[in-house]
Design a protein around this motif. Structure first.
Motif, PDB file in Angstrom:
ATOM      1  N   VAL A  23       0.819  -1.220   0.000  1.00  0.00           N
ATOM      2  CA  VAL A  23       0.000   0.000   0.000  1.00  0.00           C
ATOM      3  C   VAL A  23       0.855   1.273   0.000  1.00  0.00           C
ATOM      4  O   VAL A  23       0.303   2.383  -0.029  1.00  0.00           O
ATOM      5  CB  VAL A  23      -0.981   0.030   1.202  1.00  0.00           C
ATOM      6  CG1 VAL A  23      -1.904  -1.169   1.154  1.00  0.00           C
ATOM      7  CG2 VAL A  23      -0.232   0.073   2.532  1.00  0.00           C
ATOM      8  N   GLU A  24       2.170   1.137   0.033  1.00  0.00           N
ATOM      9  CA  GLU A  24       3.038   2.317   0.070  1.00  0.00           C
ATOM     10  C   GLU A  24       2.880   3.161  -1.189  1.00  0.00           C
ATOM     11  O   GLU A  24       2.876   2.640  -2.312  1.00  0.00           O
ATOM     12  CB  GLU A  24       4.501   1.887   0.215  1.00  0.00           C
ATOM     13  CG  GLU A  24       5.474   3.055   0.290  1.00  0.00           C
ATOM     14  CD  GLU A  24       6.904   2.622   0.542  1.00  0.00           C
ATOM     15  OE1 GLU A  24       7.804   3.483   0.477  1.00  0.00           O
ATOM     16  OE2 GLU A  24       7.130   1.422   0.812  1.00  0.00           O
ATOM     17  N   ILE A  25       2.753   4.468  -1.003  1.00  0.00           N
ATOM     18  CA  ILE A  25       2.683   5.406  -2.117  1.00  0.00           C
ATOM     19  C   ILE A  25       4.088   5.931  -2.373  1.00  0.00           C
ATOM     20  O   ILE A  25       4.668   6.630  -1.537  1.00  0.00           O
ATOM     21  CB  ILE A  25       1.736   6.587  -1.805  1.00  0.00           C
ATOM     22  CG1 ILE A  25       0.349   6.081  -1.378  1.00  0.00           C
ATOM     23  CG2 ILE A  25       1.640   7.511  -3.017  1.00  0.00           C
ATOM     24  CD1 ILE A  25      -0.379   5.291  -2.433  1.00  0.00           C
ATOM     25  N   PHE A  26       4.639   5.585  -3.525  1.00  0.00           N
ATOM     26  CA  PHE A  26       5.998   6.015  -3.854  1.00  0.00           C
ATOM     27  C   PHE A  26       5.966   7.414  -4.466  1.00  0.00           C
ATOM     28  O   PHE A  26       5.024   7.797  -5.163  1.00  0.00           O
ATOM     29  CB  PHE A  26       6.657   5.020  -4.804  1.00  0.00           C
ATOM     30  CG  PHE A  26       6.954   3.695  -4.163  1.00  0.00           C
ATOM     31  CD1 PHE A  26       8.141   3.504  -3.472  1.00  0.00           C
ATOM     32  CD2 PHE A  26       6.044   2.652  -4.219  1.00  0.00           C
ATOM     33  CE1 PHE A  26       8.423   2.293  -2.852  1.00  0.00           C
ATOM     34  CE2 PHE A  26       6.312   1.432  -3.610  1.00  0.00           C
ATOM     35  CZ  PHE A  26       7.502   1.253  -2.924  1.00  0.00           C
ATOM     36  N   SER A  34       1.916   3.639 -12.383  1.00  0.00           N
ATOM     37  CA  SER A  34       1.214   3.913 -11.136  1.00  0.00           C
ATOM     38  C   SER A  34       2.238   4.134 -10.040  1.00  0.00           C
ATOM     39  O   SER A  34       3.426   3.834 -10.211  1.00  0.00           O
ATOM     40  CB  SER A  34       0.289   2.739 -10.779  1.00  0.00           C
ATOM     41  OG  SER A  34      -0.531   3.069  -9.683  1.00  0.00           O
ATOM     42  N   ASN A  35       1.790   4.676  -8.908  1.00  0.00           N
ATOM     43  CA  ASN A  35       2.724   4.986  -7.834  1.00  0.00           C
ATOM     44  C   ASN A  35       2.592   4.062  -6.630  1.00  0.00           C
ATOM     45  O   ASN A  35       3.164   4.317  -5.575  1.00  0.00           O
ATOM     46  CB  ASN A  35       2.573   6.442  -7.387  1.00  0.00           C
ATOM     47  CG  ASN A  35       1.185   6.742  -6.852  1.00  0.00           C
ATOM     48  OD1 ASN A  35       0.285   5.901  -6.877  1.00  0.00           O
ATOM     49  ND2 ASN A  35       0.996   7.968  -6.381  1.00  0.00           N
ATOM     50  N   SER A  36       1.839   2.972  -6.779  1.00  0.00           N
ATOM     51  CA  SER A  36       1.721   1.980  -5.710  1.00  0.00           C
ATOM     52  C   SER A  36       1.185   0.688  -6.292  1.00  0.00           C
ATOM     53  O   SER A  36       0.595   0.668  -7.383  1.00  0.00           O
ATOM     54  CB  SER A  36       0.782   2.475  -4.599  1.00  0.00           C
ATOM     55  OG  SER A  36      -0.558   2.513  -5.060  1.00  0.00           O
ATOM     56  N   CYS A  37       1.379  -0.389  -5.562  1.00  0.00           N
ATOM     57  CA  CYS A  37       0.823  -1.686  -5.988  1.00  0.00           C
ATOM     58  C   CYS A  37      -0.695  -1.686  -5.847  1.00  0.00           C
ATOM     59  O   CYS A  37      -1.414  -2.161  -6.731  1.00  0.00           O
ATOM     60  CB  CYS A  37       1.408  -2.813  -5.144  1.00  0.00           C
ATOM     61  SG  CYS A  37       3.201  -2.961  -5.187  1.00  0.00           S
ATOM     62  N   SER A  42      -2.873   0.577  -6.036  1.00  0.00           N
ATOM     63  CA  SER A  42      -3.674   1.403  -6.932  1.00  0.00           C
ATOM     64  C   SER A  42      -4.149   0.632  -8.160  1.00  0.00           C
ATOM     65  O   SER A  42      -5.153   0.995  -8.779  1.00  0.00           O
ATOM     66  CB  SER A  42      -2.887   2.644  -7.370  1.00  0.00           C
ATOM     67  OG  SER A  42      -1.704   2.270  -8.037  1.00  0.00           O
ATOM     68  N   ILE A  97       6.188   1.013 -11.685  1.00  0.00           N
ATOM     69  CA  ILE A  97       6.454   2.137 -10.792  1.00  0.00           C
ATOM     70  C   ILE A  97       7.773   2.825 -11.117  1.00  0.00           C
ATOM     71  O   ILE A  97       8.049   3.919 -10.627  1.00  0.00           O
ATOM     72  CB  ILE A  97       6.416   1.666  -9.317  1.00  0.00           C
ATOM     73  CG1 ILE A  97       5.115   0.887  -9.039  1.00  0.00           C
ATOM     74  CG2 ILE A  97       6.492   2.841  -8.358  1.00  0.00           C
ATOM     75  CD1 ILE A  97       5.003   0.341  -7.629  1.00  0.00           C
TER      76      ILE A  97
END
Length: 395
Positions: free
Chosen positions: A55-58, A70-73, A75, A216
């Protein structure tokens, strides 16, 4: 005193009314996400660590980009379920199984977003392309520990049994960072792969490293190449986070069939078997040994054979992955299909690109090896079709 009693009674009524208005939590059987039962305390801790990475937002400061999808898994895999066309992937540039012709132009995946100061990728002229939606990620640990021998036993490349089905493994080269299975079967230096739409990833670690890079834009020690510059860079995600993510994906629970005792569901299952849909969608598989005890030597019911099948010209996407041809797709597991819409905004988006808006629609796109099964479905009565769909929705 009477006034106090009135106030207390009023508060009680409000609390009771609010409880009736607040919906109850869904039953565990009605949701996809969650850990497999029986994990030890230490394993549960590892699962939670992996969940945190999932769930981490990179951000650019933590390695995102410069170009990315995308910026997370999470999403793309909301609630561990199927993706939505709004966050689909685009694969391009590989019209045959001998290599990607556009690797120096961003292939095989389009990074259609970019951080400030950079431009997203554009499809190169002349490239073939295919849109893909993210698959459900439930029960992957079970699939990871099916033995190579069991997968090969389901294969029938020359259709020796004459049933029209000739599934084959995707024999591929594998990267050095994966751990070769102790039961691995090797053919001409190539190994049986099993994950991905065209079964191009050997194991979950292989799939994770590819997704971190291509989705990512995160370089890792296993794949230190920046997708934008194509140059080697320092790792942007730690090996420990990859280990945690791998454990998390391995220990997500498998969907449990709902309403299995419903007479119409039972009749639908009988029809599914009579149509011989089980030739590809194998109901039961068994794991071999796993270092995770709750996954060792277990029977499970994914409705897949993990093999590639010719699905006909209607589903030919013009692209290959490793040994898979343009018209070949790995049999997607059917477990959890009845819950797919929950992670897709309330509507179905099925098949590799989400084109089918109903389960029946997905069946009607079947061709190639599955053409005869589609025709048999079309010949069913309205009542039998309804029962079959209800069975599939129960999975």
């Amino acid at each position: 005193m009477n006034k106090i009693l009135v106030v207390v009674f009023a508060i009680f009524c409000i609390i009771v009314s609010c409880k009736k208005l607040i919906p109850g939590a869904p039953e565990d059987i009605d949701i996809l996400e969650g850990p497999i039962a029986g994990l030890t305390n230490e394993e549960t801790h590892r699962f939670l660590n992996g969940d945190a990475v999932f769930v981490e937002i990179f951000t650019p400061a933590t390695g995102l980009g410069p170009t990315f999808v995308s910026n997370s898994c999470v999403s793309c895999h909301s609630a561990d379920g199927k993706g939505h066309p709004s966050n689909r992937l685009t694969r391009f540039g590989q019209p045959d199984e001998f290599g990607n012709l556009f690797l120096n132009q961003g292939g095989p995946q389009l990074q259609n977003r970019a951080i400030p100061g950079f431009l997203p990728e554009q499809l190169p002229a002349g490239a073939t392309f295919s849109h893909l939606i993210a698959p459900s990620i439930v029960g992957l640990g079970y699939l990871d520990f099916v033995t190579d021998a069991d997968i090969l036993a389901m294969s029938d490349p020359n259709d020796l049994d004459g049933d029209g089905i000739s599934g084959v493994p995707n024999w591929s080269d594998i990267p050095s960072y994966v751990t070769v299975r102790t039961d691995a079967i090797v053919q001409g230096g190539k190994y049986i792969c099993r994950f991905g739409k065209k079964a191009s990833a050997y194991d979950l670690k292989h799939q994770i490293v590819k997704a971190l890079s291509e989705d990512i834009g995160l370089a890792s020690a296993h794949n230190p190449i920046d997708v934008y510059s194509h140059e080697e860079v320092d790792p942007e995600i730690s090996n420990q986070k990859i280990v945690d993510l791998n454990f998390y994906l391995r220990t997500l629970k498998a969907p449990t069939q709902r309403n299995a005792d419903d007479p119409e569901v039972i009749r639908g299952k009988d029809i599914f078997n009579q149509l011989k849909c089980t030739a590809c969608h194998k109901p039961k598989l068994t794991t071999g040994y796993s270092p995770i005890a709750v996954l060792s030597y277990k029977e499970f019911y994914p409705y897949t054979d993990l093999l590639l099948h010719d699905m006909g010209p209607g589903l030919d996407d013009g692209n290959t992955e490793n040994g898979a041809k343009t018209y070949e797709w790995r049999t997607p597991p059917l477990w959890g299909i009845g819950l797919a819409a929950n992670s897709q905004g309330g509507s179905y988006f099925l098949l590799h690109d989400g084109r089918a808006k109903t389960i029946e629609g997905a069946i009607l796109y079947h061709g190639g090896e599955a053409a005869e099964k589609k025709q048999a479905y079309q010949a069913l009565s309205v009542e039998d079709k309804k029962a079959l769909i209800k069975f599939l929705e129960s999975l």
